[in-house]
Scaffold this motif. Structure first.
Motif, PDB file in Angstrom:
ATOM      1  N   ALA A 108       1.229   6.884 -45.852  1.00  0.00           N
ATOM      2  CA  ALA A 108       0.314   6.110 -46.704  1.00  0.00           C
ATOM      3  C   ALA A 108       0.546   4.615 -46.534  1.00  0.00           C
ATOM      4  O   ALA A 108      -0.406   3.826 -46.460  1.00  0.00           O
ATOM      5  CB  ALA A 108       0.497   6.503 -48.168  1.00  0.00           C
ATOM      6  N   LYS A 109       1.784   4.209 -46.467  1.00  0.00           N
ATOM      7  CA  LYS A 109       2.111   2.787 -46.279  1.00  0.00           C
ATOM      8  C   LYS A 109       1.562   2.289 -44.948  1.00  0.00           C
ATOM      9  O   LYS A 109       0.979   1.204 -44.858  1.00  0.00           O
ATOM     10  CB  LYS A 109       3.624   2.587 -46.339  1.00  0.00           C
ATOM     11  CG  LYS A 109       4.069   1.139 -46.176  1.00  0.00           C
ATOM     12  CD  LYS A 109       5.577   1.027 -46.296  1.00  0.00           C
ATOM     13  CE  LYS A 109       6.010  -0.445 -46.209  1.00  0.00           C
ATOM     14  NZ  LYS A 109       5.662  -1.057 -44.913  1.00  0.00           N
ATOM     15  N   ARG A 110       1.727   3.092 -43.927  1.00  0.00           N
ATOM     16  CA  ARG A 110       1.259   2.706 -42.593  1.00  0.00           C
ATOM     17  C   ARG A 110      -0.267   2.620 -42.560  1.00  0.00           C
ATOM     18  O   ARG A 110      -0.835   1.702 -41.973  1.00  0.00           O
ATOM     19  CB  ARG A 110       1.760   3.731 -41.578  1.00  0.00           C
ATOM     20  CG  ARG A 110       1.726   3.289 -40.141  1.00  0.00           C
ATOM     21  CD  ARG A 110       2.541   4.231 -39.306  1.00  0.00           C
ATOM     22  NE  ARG A 110       2.098   5.608 -39.481  1.00  0.00           N
ATOM     23  CZ  ARG A 110       2.875   6.669 -39.298  1.00  0.00           C
ATOM     24  NH1 ARG A 110       4.133   6.525 -38.956  1.00  0.00           N
ATOM     25  NH2 ARG A 110       2.393   7.884 -39.457  1.00  0.00           N
ATOM     26  N   GLU A 111      -0.932   3.578 -43.199  1.00  0.00           N
ATOM     27  CA  GLU A 111      -2.401   3.557 -43.244  1.00  0.00           C
ATOM     28  C   GLU A 111      -2.920   2.355 -44.017  1.00  0.00           C
ATOM     29  O   GLU A 111      -3.963   1.797 -43.690  1.00  0.00           O
ATOM     30  CB  GLU A 111      -2.919   4.856 -43.861  1.00  0.00           C
ATOM     31  CG  GLU A 111      -2.726   6.069 -42.962  1.00  0.00           C
ATOM     32  CD  GLU A 111      -2.972   7.381 -43.675  1.00  0.00           C
ATOM     33  OE1 GLU A 111      -3.149   8.406 -42.996  1.00  0.00           O
ATOM     34  OE2 GLU A 111      -2.980   7.391 -44.930  1.00  0.00           O
ATOM     35  N   GLY A 112      -2.174   1.953 -45.040  1.00  0.00           N
ATOM     36  CA  GLY A 112      -2.584   0.804 -45.831  1.00  0.00           C
ATOM     37  C   GLY A 112      -2.551  -0.493 -45.043  1.00  0.00           C
ATOM     38  O   GLY A 112      -3.191  -1.478 -45.435  1.00  0.00           O
TER      39      GLY A 112
END
Length: 294
Positions: A108-112
């Motif tokens: 999720a952090k990477r996608e953000g």
């Protein structure tokens, strides 16, 4: 907990390749092991370990090695190789030690941080398009490999929260799946029917483009495995028990070309919806046959 032999092998191969390149630079400079060791300075035994892939160098050691060998132009490429190796090893450790919810938080952090996501999946529905039921089945399957079952509820919840990025119109999502992805019995029929409805719904978002490659398509590149491109900075490949991260420019360019090849082979819009509808009908018939035989 089972050992991740495939990822271990990948790390070992990458370290061996880096060591072989360092050896090539030393030999091209006409230096013996002892001469390089004295010039760095470094113990001859460590030079041998680095060249034979038994140990990874530091950034400073790569820089010093290249300068002594008169190959400063190789510093950047070797550092990218080293950092890719370190990332792969870190990912392997993270997955093996942490739970599935932790993995989802990391994704999720990477996608953000990403504006353009391109994903090709020949086997299962991409995570951002999954329903809770489909996601739970995937988590349970992963748990059989990883032995991490305690946090499945939390992991599913995090995966669902991840899908909020789909509604951020400053991001673009391009998905290509195979028709086989819709037909594999990876979850109960009722869950797969709900999943197909979900795909149809999300494919109508203005920033989401979904393509389906029909069964009878002649592939230019065989669909060996799924992968996701995050902008033009990272390629992620999910294996049975971990995730590989590829950051070298030539790898990113290669997977970019492969994605475009897959995208050109796919059907979109009404044709894609027709494939989804066809799959749903086939699943309903398959489910009815099974019920009749019970």
């Amino acid at each position: 907990m089972p050992r991740n032999t495939s990822i271990n092998a990948d790390i070992r191969d990458a370290r061996n390749e880096l060591g072989a390149r360092l050896r090539e630079l030393r030999r091209a400079a006409g230096l013996t092991n002892q001469q390089l060791a004295e010039a760095l300075p470094m113990a001859p035994s460590k030079v041998s370990k680095l060249e034979n892939g038994r140990q990874s160098p530091t950034d400073d050691e790569v820089r010093s090695w290249c300068r002594v060998a008169g190959a400063e132009q190789e510093i950047e490429n070797l550092l990218v190789t080293l950092h890719t190796l370190e990332t792969r090893h870190a990912e392997w450790q993270r997955v093996m030690r942490g739970g599935q919810a932790q993995v989802q938080e990391s994704v999720a952090k990477r996608e953000g941080e990403t504006r353009l996501i391109r994903s090709f999946q020949p086997t299962y529905v991409p995570g951002l398009l999954q329903t809770p039921d489909y996601a739970r089945t995937r988590m349970e399957q992963n748990a059989r490999v990883w032995g991490k079952r305690a946090d499945i509820d939390e992991a599913v919840a995090v995966r669902m929260r991840r899908q909020g990025v789909l509604y951020e119109t400053n991001r673009v999502f391009r998905y290509v799946i195979t028709e086989a992805t819709l037909m594999y019995a990876v979850c109960p029929p009722e869950a797969m029917l709900g999943q197909i409805d979900r795909i149809v719904s999300l494919s109508m978002l203005p920033n989401v483009r979904l393509g389906v490659i029909p069964f009878d398509t002649d592939f230019v590149v065989a669909p060996t495995h799924g992968f996701t491109l995050l902008d033009n900075r990272l390629v992620t490949i999910e294996t049975m028990s971990a995730e590989l991260n590829l950051a070298q420019q030539q790898e990113i360019e290669l997977y970019g070309k492969i994605f475009e090849s897959m995208a050109l082979a796919a059907d979109y819009g009404r044709k894609a919806t027709a494939h989804l509808t066809k799959a749903a009908r086939a699943i309903e018939k398959r489910s009815a046959r099974r019920q009749a035989s019970e």
